[in-house]
Design a protein around this motif. Structure first.
Motif, short mmCIF file in Angstrom:
data_model
loop_
_atom_site.label_atom_id
_atom_site.label_comp_id
_atom_site.label_asym_id
_atom_site.label_seq_id
_atom_site.Cartn_x
_atom_site.Cartn_y
_atom_site.Cartn_z
N THR A 111 0.79 -1.21 -0.24
CA THR A 111 0.00 0.08 0.12
C THR A 111 0.99 1.40 0.04
O THR A 111 0.71 2.24 -0.95
CB THR A 111 -0.92 0.04 1.26
OG1 THR A 111 -1.39 -1.38 1.31
CG2 THR A 111 -1.97 1.00 1.15
N ILE A 112 1.83 1.21 1.00
CA ILE A 112 2.71 2.53 1.11
C ILE A 112 3.54 2.62 -0.41
O ILE A 112 3.31 3.65 -0.93
CB ILE A 112 3.66 2.40 2.16
CG1 ILE A 112 2.98 2.22 3.49
CG2 ILE A 112 4.61 3.54 2.24
CD1 ILE A 112 3.73 2.06 4.62
N VAL A 113 3.98 1.55 -0.96
CA VAL A 113 4.92 1.80 -1.94
C VAL A 113 3.87 2.33 -3.06
O VAL A 113 4.22 3.19 -4.05
CB VAL A 113 5.70 0.45 -2.26
CG1 VAL A 113 6.17 0.62 -4.00
CG2 VAL A 113 6.56 0.12 -1.31
N PHE A 114 2.84 1.71 -3.21
CA PHE A 114 1.99 2.18 -4.43
C PHE A 114 1.35 3.50 -4.38
O PHE A 114 1.56 4.44 -5.15
CB PHE A 114 0.74 1.18 -4.43
CG PHE A 114 -0.20 1.40 -5.66
CD1 PHE A 114 -0.04 0.63 -6.74
CD2 PHE A 114 -1.18 2.19 -5.32
CE1 PHE A 114 -0.70 0.85 -7.83
CE2 PHE A 114 -2.01 2.51 -6.83
CZ PHE A 114 -1.98 1.63 -7.82
N ILE A 115 1.00 3.82 -2.93
CA ILE A 115 0.49 5.22 -3.02
C ILE A 115 1.58 6.22 -2.80
O ILE A 115 1.23 7.37 -3.45
CB ILE A 115 -0.37 5.25 -1.40
CG1 ILE A 115 -1.63 4.40 -1.84
CG2 ILE A 115 -0.77 6.79 -1.33
CD1 ILE A 115 -2.72 4.61 -0.80
N VAL A 116 2.78 6.06 -2.25
CA VAL A 116 3.73 7.18 -2.55
C VAL A 116 4.28 7.26 -3.91
O VAL A 116 4.36 8.31 -4.50
CB VAL A 116 5.01 6.39 -1.72
CG1 VAL A 116 6.41 7.21 -1.86
CG2 VAL A 116 4.98 6.77 -0.09
N SER A 117 4.33 6.03 -4.77
CA SER A 117 4.64 6.31 -5.90
C SER A 117 3.70 7.02 -6.64
O SER A 117 4.04 7.89 -7.61
CB SER A 117 5.32 5.07 -6.67
OG SER A 117 4.48 3.93 -6.12
N LEU A 118 2.59 6.91 -6.30
CA LEU A 118 1.32 7.41 -7.00
C LEU A 118 1.47 9.10 -6.70
O LEU A 118 1.25 9.74 -7.71
CB LEU A 118 -0.16 7.00 -6.39
CG LEU A 118 -1.13 7.44 -7.02
CD1 LEU A 118 -1.70 6.83 -8.37
CD2 LEU A 118 -2.46 7.30 -6.09
N VAL A 119 1.75 9.40 -5.58
CA VAL A 119 1.82 10.92 -5.12
C VAL A 119 2.82 11.46 -5.97
O VAL A 119 2.81 12.61 -6.36
CB VAL A 119 1.84 10.88 -3.79
CG1 VAL A 119 2.10 12.38 -3.38
CG2 VAL A 119 0.35 10.33 -3.02
#
Lengths: 356, 304
Positions: free
Chosen positions: A184-192
């Motif tokens: 979740t963190i990796v996905f959302i951080v790269s999204l942001v």
């Protein structure tokens, strides 16, 4: 300002993840099952908080419908991991729908499908809800979450109604919970960090200006809503296989859960992903620690043989209101915990000491 | 579809009653929203507290029922005033979203307060009323039509209360101050009006109405517990939006319409009874997509 090179940062990140994994390994080896459950809950709460933060903090749309998506994820996954015979025996009032009865998959697939189902509902709900703005959106999303809960309460042959689902296998272990948190963190951080995420931040700061820059506000908000719901669904699946019993009640999978998540997000800092992770972990610990208040205790010579029921929530909500009034940035504000910020912190620290 | 004229007439009264209660709660939302642009999330829970105040006044202080209700009205008004002073006033100049989140926290706080001090189990007025409890069960009969006495009382009291409210808002000085504030806060304060006091009074007035609605709600649906106010609170908010939030007449109209629509849908299609609570939200979505300003609301233009 000096900065760390990208290579060092990647190395540090990998190092910290390995180190953390090692800590979790030690925990899974040496801690008792009660403590392990709390550690798993921390990760589940953190996923809920991070996914709500994507919608509320980063995109700036105040959605209060998170519990609805969590409920969908929880039910979808639980119905997929329960064995057909378990389903037949627990559906007493009305027999289970034959299609659902025979569906059975492993935990990983069930989790993903839980997330996808929640995302699908977010897509359906997002169309009308995201046309609204501000306060109306908050109420409408809260309303939709309630509608979902009411549907779960009444769709007897699919959800077993008020009886809920019991005997869900306790599949959520430390690796699934923290592993999904990492994803979740990796996905959302790269999204942001992507251009797409920048657009979301622009929408948060000023919708109209963002629109004038050529950003399709509605589309971006919808996608953010769907991704948030997807991870809410994932956390719901993990939550269901952590609780082992799920019911569509106000207090467990209803508005109260949304309030909890909102507290985690606000406590950590609205708009900060690291804040949400810290907020989720802190909240799990705080809730567990405050459980003491509901066990027998003595204070100022007054003895409470049964503890005080509900005092835990009273304390939590007081902390919440005080946070909002006096400290509404939360722990991190909108800042993130990055290697640069840690580096700067230590440099400043050194300078201060050198000055003396 | 179920077309039974007797049932329909009976339920028209039911709808009027439920609608009236929604209206009483909705005016509280709309007054606060009109002034502060804040959804007072805790309003439904303030109503719950109104029920508890009346209940304990009757049970613990042995007040006669009528006095207990009067006590509850004043106590709830003070509670509403305090909620504003403690939680919302410090955030007047903060972003609107902070105030809204605080309101959610306040709602949560009042619910848990009720759980701690009053217990989470169901309570009921039936036992406390003793010999007077027949008021709940007595019915009037006109031909085939049976109407519970309490329904009529509730409708009458609602109308009477709303009349008083309109008198206060449109004919008194403090009402004039309230309307002035909802138009323009800085200018009003320049006119020598104590803005905070008037806002506090608005909260107190809305809460007093919520207390009246709450007690009647608890007489009509006798079991109550700390989360009782949540659902009527949400519905009343929807009613306020339906009628056009910020408009007093709108809230009353929206409340009555919502109550009537809800009850009539159940009467005509009994099979959807379980989904009753979902209608209100569908109405909300519909009205917001078709006419976002509500039935009687004014359309405001946001300037960039």
């Amino acid at each position: 300002m000096e900065k760390l090179s990208n290579k060092t940062k990647t190395m540090l990140t990998i190092f910290i993840i390995v180190f953390f994994a090692f800590l979790l390994f030690l925990a899974s080896r040496y801690l008792d099952s009660y403590r392990l459950r709390i550690i798993n809950l921390m990760a589940i709460y953190a996923i809920m908080a991070v996914s709500l933060n994507l919608i509320n903090g980063i995109t700036g749309i105040l959605s209060l419908g998170h519990a609805g998506f969590i409920l969908i994820g929880a039910y979808t996954s639980a119905l997929l991991t329960l064995t057909p015979s378990q389903k037949v025996s627990s559906f007493i009032i009305e027999p289970v729908n034959p299609i659902i009865q025979n569906l059975h998959t492993n935990f990983f697939v069930a989790t993903i499908l839980g997330g996808l189902m929640a995302a699908f509902f977010a897509f359906l709900i997002g169309w009308p809800v995201l046309k609204l703005s501000g306060d109306y959106l908050a109420i409408a999303s809260l309303g939709f979450a309630e509608v979902i809960r009411i549907l779960a309460l009444n769709a007897q042959s699919i959800t077993n109604g008020a009886l809920g689902l019991k005997g869900i296998p306790e599949y959520t272990n430390i690796w699934w919970a923290w592993g999904w948190l990492l994803v979740t963190i990796v996905f959302i951080v790269s999204l942001v960090k992507s251009s797409y995420g920048r657009a979301l931040l622009a929408i948060r700061e000023d919708r109209i200006a963002a629109e004038l820059m050529g950003i399709n506000v509605f589309k971006h908000e919808l996608i953010s809503f769907i991704i948030g719901a997807f991870f809410a669904g994932i956390s719901g699946a993990l939550y269901a296989h952590w609780l082992t019993t799920i019911e569509p009640k106000i207090t467990t999978l209803g508005p109260i859960l949304t309030f909890y998540i909102l507290i985690m997000v606000v406590l950590g800092g609205l708009g900060s992903i690291s804040g949400s992770v810290v907020g989720g972990i802190t909240f799990a610990l705080l809730m567990e620690w405050l459980r003491n208040l509901e066990d027998p205790f003595t204070i100022f010579g007054l003895n409470f043989p049964n503890g005080i029921k509900g005092l835990r929530l009273l304390v939590i909500s007081t902390i919440f209101i005080l946070t909002m009034i006096f400290w509404n940035r939360g722990i991190f504000g909108r800042n993130e915990l990055t290697w640069d910020s840690i580096y700067r912190f230590f440099k400043r620290f050194k300078k201060k000491r050198g000055g003396k | 579809m179920n077309l039974n004229s007797v049932l329909i007439i009976q339920n028209l009264f039911n709808g009027l009653m439920v609608g009236g209660l929604y209206a009483l709660i909705a005016v509280g939302y709309t007054m606060v929203y009109g002034i502060l642009r804040l959804i007072n999330f805790a309003h439904g829970d303030i109503m719950t507290m109104g029920i508890y105040f009346a209940f304990y006044a009757v049970v613990l202080m042995k007040m006669p029922f009528f006095l207990g209700v009067i006590f509850s009205i004043f106590a709830t008004a003070i509670l509403g005033f305090l909620v504003d002073r403690i939680a919302y006033k410090p955030l007047r100049n903060a972003p609107r979203i902070s105030a809204l989140i605080t309101a959610i926290g306040m709602s949560f706080f009042i619910e848990s307060f009720a759980v701690v001090f009053f217990g989470s189990n169901y309570k009921s007025f039936l036992k406390t009323l003793g010999s007077n409890s027949s008021i709940i069960f007595k019915t009037y009969k006109i031909g085939k039509i049976i109407i519970p006495q309490i329904t009529l009382y509730v409708i009458l009291i609602t109308f009477f209360t709303l009349l008083i409210l309109f008198y206060i808002v449109y004919k008194t000085k403090i009402g004039m101050a309230m309307r002035a504030i909802s138009a323009d806060i800085p200018t009003t304060s320049l006119m020598g009006i104590n803005v905070d006091l008037v806002i506090g009074f608005t909260f107190a007035l809305g809460s007093a109405l919520a207390a009246i609605a709450g007690v009647m709600w608890a007489l009509r649906y006798p079991n109550f517990y700390p989360y009782t106010g949540f659902n009527p609170g949400l519905k009343a908010f929807i009613a306020a939006v339906f009628g056009g939030i910020g408009s007093l007449q709108g809230a009353v109209l929206g409340g009555f319409l919502l109550g009537l629509i809800e009850i009539m849908l159940i009467t005509l299609f009994p099979s959807v009874m379980q989904y009753k609570d979902a209608f209100a939200f569908l109405i909300l979505i519909l009205i917001l997509t078709i006419k976002p300003s509500g039935l009687l609301g004014k359309r405001s233009i946001v300037k960039v």
